[in-house]
Scaffold this motif. Structure first.
Motif, PDB file in Angstrom:
ATOM      1  N   GLY A 240      91.550 -32.917 -52.220  1.00 28.50           N
ATOM      2  CA  GLY A 240      92.794 -32.920 -52.941  1.00 28.50           C
ATOM      3  C   GLY A 240      93.378 -33.990 -53.543  1.00 28.50           C
ATOM      4  N   ALA A 241      93.183 -35.019 -52.792  1.00 22.16           N
ATOM      5  CA  ALA A 241      93.657 -36.435 -53.294  1.00 22.16           C
ATOM      6  C   ALA A 241      92.427 -36.770 -54.491  1.00 22.16           C
ATOM      7  CB  ALA A 241      93.394 -37.494 -52.525  1.00 22.16           C
ATOM      8  N   THR A 242      91.169 -36.415 -54.521  1.00 19.61           N
ATOM      9  CA  THR A 242      90.253 -36.768 -55.234  1.00 19.61           C
ATOM     10  C   THR A 242      90.315 -35.615 -56.710  1.00 19.61           C
ATOM     11  OG1 THR A 242      88.528 -37.176 -53.688  1.00 19.61           O
ATOM     12  CG2 THR A 242      87.662 -36.826 -55.930  1.00 19.61           C
ATOM     13  N   ALA A 243      90.722 -34.478 -56.630  1.00 21.85           N
ATOM     14  CA  ALA A 243      91.033 -33.749 -57.423  1.00 21.85           C
ATOM     15  C   ALA A 243      92.424 -33.833 -58.324  1.00 21.85           C
ATOM     16  CB  ALA A 243      91.221 -32.021 -56.822  1.00 21.85           C
ATOM     17  N   TYR A 244      93.219 -34.581 -57.662  1.00 20.50           N
ATOM     18  CA  TYR A 244      94.543 -35.142 -58.062  1.00 20.50           C
ATOM     19  C   TYR A 244      94.304 -36.015 -59.436  1.00 20.50           C
ATOM     20  CZ  TYR A 244      99.338 -36.895 -58.463  1.00 20.50           C
ATOM     21  OH  TYR A 244     100.502 -37.154 -58.783  1.00 20.50           O
ATOM     22  N   LEU A 245      93.208 -36.966 -58.989  1.00 16.67           N
ATOM     23  CA  LEU A 245      92.763 -37.888 -60.050  1.00 16.67           C
ATOM     24  C   LEU A 245      92.093 -37.472 -61.309  1.00 16.67           C
ATOM     25  CD1 LEU A 245      91.464 -40.697 -57.613  1.00 16.67           C
ATOM     26  CD2 LEU A 245      93.824 -40.759 -58.649  1.00 16.67           C
ATOM     27  N   LEU A 246      91.723 -36.203 -61.276  1.00 11.89           N
ATOM     28  CA  LEU A 246      90.885 -35.633 -62.348  1.00 11.89           C
ATOM     29  C   LEU A 246      91.456 -34.589 -63.123  1.00 11.89           C
ATOM     30  CD1 LEU A 246      87.434 -34.606 -59.959  1.00 11.89           C
ATOM     31  CD2 LEU A 246      87.828 -36.458 -61.756  1.00 11.89           C
ATOM     32  N   THR A 247      92.679 -34.124 -62.774  1.00 16.28           N
ATOM     33  CA  THR A 247      93.483 -33.291 -63.486  1.00 16.28           C
ATOM     34  C   THR A 247      94.921 -32.988 -63.287  1.00 16.28           C
ATOM     35  OG1 THR A 247      93.530 -30.671 -64.111  1.00 16.28           O
ATOM     36  CG2 THR A 247      93.002 -31.275 -61.726  1.00 16.28           C
ATOM     37  N   ASP A 248      95.618 -32.604 -64.098  1.00 18.76           N
ATOM     38  CA  ASP A 248      97.059 -32.553 -64.102  1.00 18.76           C
ATOM     39  C   ASP A 248      97.492 -30.916 -63.996  1.00 18.76           C
ATOM     40  OD1 ASP A 248      97.261 -35.129 -64.454  1.00 18.76           O
ATOM     41  OD2 ASP A 248      97.381 -34.990 -66.577  1.00 18.76           O
TER      42      ASP A 248
ATOM     43  N   HIS B 170      92.764 -41.479 -64.890  1.00 18.11           N
ATOM     44  CA  HIS B 170      93.160 -41.972 -63.571  1.00 18.11           C
ATOM     45  C   HIS B 170      92.441 -43.133 -63.192  1.00 18.11           C
ATOM     46  CE1 HIS B 170      96.838 -39.487 -64.347  1.00 18.11           C
ATOM     47  NE2 HIS B 170      96.082 -38.681 -63.958  1.00 18.11           N
ATOM     48  N   GLY B 171      91.313 -43.261 -63.596  1.00 18.12           N
ATOM     49  CA  GLY B 171      90.180 -44.120 -62.687  1.00 18.12           C
ATOM     50  C   GLY B 171      90.712 -45.545 -63.164  1.00 18.12           C
ATOM     51  N   LEU B 172      90.348 -46.537 -62.119  1.00 22.74           N
ATOM     52  CA  LEU B 172      90.583 -47.777 -62.134  1.00 22.74           C
ATOM     53  C   LEU B 172      89.993 -48.544 -63.490  1.00 22.74           C
ATOM     54  CD1 LEU B 172      92.074 -50.116 -60.647  1.00 22.74           C
ATOM     55  CD2 LEU B 172      89.945 -50.682 -59.345  1.00 22.74           C
ATOM     56  N   LEU B 173      88.574 -48.124 -63.725  1.00 19.38           N
ATOM     57  CA  LEU B 173      87.983 -48.672 -64.835  1.00 19.38           C
ATOM     58  C   LEU B 173      88.736 -48.381 -66.045  1.00 19.38           C
ATOM     59  CD1 LEU B 173      85.678 -50.481 -65.653  1.00 19.38           C
ATOM     60  CD2 LEU B 173      84.133 -48.416 -65.652  1.00 19.38           C
ATOM     61  N   SER B 174      88.928 -47.091 -66.091  1.00 16.36           N
ATOM     62  CA  SER B 174      89.745 -46.495 -67.358  1.00 16.36           C
ATOM     63  C   SER B 174      90.899 -47.206 -67.674  1.00 16.36           C
ATOM     64  CB  SER B 174      89.883 -44.972 -67.261  1.00 16.36           C
ATOM     65  OG  SER B 174      88.832 -44.251 -67.054  1.00 16.36           O
TER      66      SER B 174
ATOM     67  N   PHE C 289      87.836 -42.357 -58.138  1.00 13.84           N
ATOM     68  CA  PHE C 289      89.021 -43.454 -58.214  1.00 13.84           C
ATOM     69  C   PHE C 289      88.568 -44.604 -59.151  1.00 13.84           C
ATOM     70  CE2 PHE C 289      90.661 -47.616 -56.572  1.00 13.84           C
ATOM     71  CZ  PHE C 289      91.973 -47.518 -56.655  1.00 13.84           C
ATOM     72  N   LEU C 290      87.080 -44.938 -59.247  1.00 12.37           N
ATOM     73  CA  LEU C 290      86.858 -45.879 -60.071  1.00 12.37           C
ATOM     74  C   LEU C 290      86.470 -45.333 -61.387  1.00 12.37           C
ATOM     75  CD1 LEU C 290      84.328 -47.820 -57.803  1.00 12.37           C
ATOM     76  CD2 LEU C 290      86.284 -48.988 -58.608  1.00 12.37           C
TER      77      LEU C 290
ATOM     78  N   ILE D 298      99.183 -32.864 -50.789  1.00 14.81           N
ATOM     79  CA  ILE D 298      99.131 -33.913 -51.654  1.00 14.81           C
ATOM     80  C   ILE D 298     100.450 -33.976 -52.616  1.00 14.81           C
ATOM     81  CG2 ILE D 298      97.827 -34.971 -53.258  1.00 14.81           C
ATOM     82  CD1 ILE D 298      96.450 -35.428 -50.601  1.00 14.81           C
ATOM     83  N   LEU D 299     100.311 -32.639 -53.028  1.00 12.40           N
ATOM     84  CA  LEU D 299     101.626 -32.675 -54.199  1.00 12.40           C
ATOM     85  C   LEU D 299     102.957 -32.974 -53.522  1.00 12.40           C
ATOM     86  CD1 LEU D 299     100.301 -29.671 -56.256  1.00 12.40           C
ATOM     87  CD2 LEU D 299     100.137 -31.883 -56.908  1.00 12.40           C
ATOM     88  N   ARG D 300     103.037 -32.627 -52.341  1.00 15.55           N
ATOM     89  CA  ARG D 300     104.526 -32.546 -51.794  1.00 15.55           C
ATOM     90  C   ARG D 300     104.493 -34.070 -51.095  1.00 15.55           C
ATOM     91  NH1 ARG D 300     106.537 -27.559 -49.327  1.00 15.55           N
ATOM     92  NH2 ARG D 300     106.107 -25.938 -50.763  1.00 15.55           N
ATOM     93  N   LYS D 301     103.512 -34.805 -51.302  1.00 14.59           N
ATOM     94  CA  LYS D 301     103.475 -36.279 -50.565  1.00 14.59           C
ATOM     95  C   LYS D 301     103.816 -36.213 -48.910  1.00 14.59           C
ATOM     96  CE  LYS D 301     105.224 -38.627 -54.573  1.00 14.59           C
ATOM     97  NZ  LYS D 301     105.435 -37.634 -55.540  1.00 14.59           N
TER      98      LYS D 301
END
Length: 294
Positions: free
Chosen positions: A216-224, A277-281, A271-272, A26-29
């Motif tokens: 991995g994509a889910t975790a990417y939205l939750l932390t840096d 990074h959530g859409l609602l936020s 994602f929501l 994920i990090l390496r695209k």
């Protein structure tokens, strides 16, 4: 352990192993390269069978790892020659996977290798395929194989954490400070190949791809933070397996399919509703800026 517990443990090990490895993709695209490798390892499995006349896990690991590395090499070669990365992945993935399917139909039709098995796996039969040592039943073969690959991946990540981290975020800087970027790249591809084939026989391509990318994509939205991302992806992978199993039992559907759908459902929720990074936020933050500006 009970029959049900072995299936849940196998699915959880797949989720954890694939989730951790997938973070770096994920990090390496390079998420779609995971899709390519998870399909092309079929060719490695078939070639290993044709050479050894055995579907022993060791031969499968070796064959699939070699083909997985070849997949990464051919994609890199085409990309460096001017072909777009997504096109390079598409060309290599379809060609090698098609060769594997043809070889199955020609030479392995009477063996426990078929396209349906490759796609969906046979996780319900995992508890019956066991390892026996000195007359003692040591449990399912898949659990031992997945446990070995998970331990190996954790060891490599621990030993080369700095190299993986820097080369994933900034490959130019990694090369400038003397990190062998290409070697680290192929080491990562080897880990992906091993992870894929260890999971392949148990749960099939669909769940392998889902677990390599979605946690991995889910975790990417939750932390840096990378180390938090690794822990979260492992947790999400295991949680997807557990919830997916009970969902499959409740609705009498494919276990691997239900686990993949659960992983997708968790991603949709994050994602929501992710705090940052959530859409609602993002919508609330945008509205707040507009109201303060007005």
């Amino acid at each position: 352990m009970s029959y049900e517990a072995w299936i849940i443990l196998t699915g959880s090990l797949v989720g954890i192993t694939c989730g951790i490895t997938g973070c770096f993709l994920i990090l390496r695209k390079m998420a779609m390269l995971a899709d390519a490798i998870s399909h092309t390892v079929l060719l490695g499995i078939v070639l290993a069978f044709l050479i050894s006349q055995s579907i022993n896990g060791v031969y499968m690991l070796i064959g699939a790892t070699i083909v997985g590395l070849l997949t990464a090499f051919f994609v890199q070669l085409l990309h460096s020659s001017g072909v777009q990365s997504d096109a390079a992945i598409g060309v290599v993935f379809t060609a090698l996977f098609a060769v594997g399917v043809i070889l199955i139909s020609m030479f392995a039709g009477n063996v426990h290798l078929d396209v349906n098995h490759a796609l969906m796996g046979d996780i319900t039969f995992i508890p019956w395929d066991t390892v026996t040592w000195n007359g003692i039943n040591m449990g399912p073969k898949a659990v031992w194989m997945l446990g070995f690959v998970l331990s190996l991946n954790l060891l490599l990540i621990t030993l080369f954490y700095k190299e993986f981290k820097i080369s994933s975020f900034d490959p130019q800087m990694a090369a400038a400070i003397g990190i062998p970027v290409l070697l680290i790249h192929y080491l990562m591809m080897g880990m992906v190949s091993l992870t894929t084939v260890a999971s392949f026989d148990s749960v099939g391509v669909i769940l392998v791809v889902a677990m390599l990318i979605v946690p991995g994509a889910t975790a990417y939205l939750l932390t840096d933070k990378l180390h938090v991302m690794l822990w979260l992806s492992a947790l999400i992978g295991a949680l997807s397996a557990v919830i997916g199993y009970f969902g499959a039992v409740a609705f009498n559907v494919s276990i691997a399919g239900a686990m993949a759908v659960t992983a997708g459902g968790i991603f949709a929720l994050v994602f929501l509703f992710s705090p940052v990074h959530g859409l609602l936020s993002k919508c609330l933050a945008k509205r707040k800026v507009q109201s303060s500006g007005g």
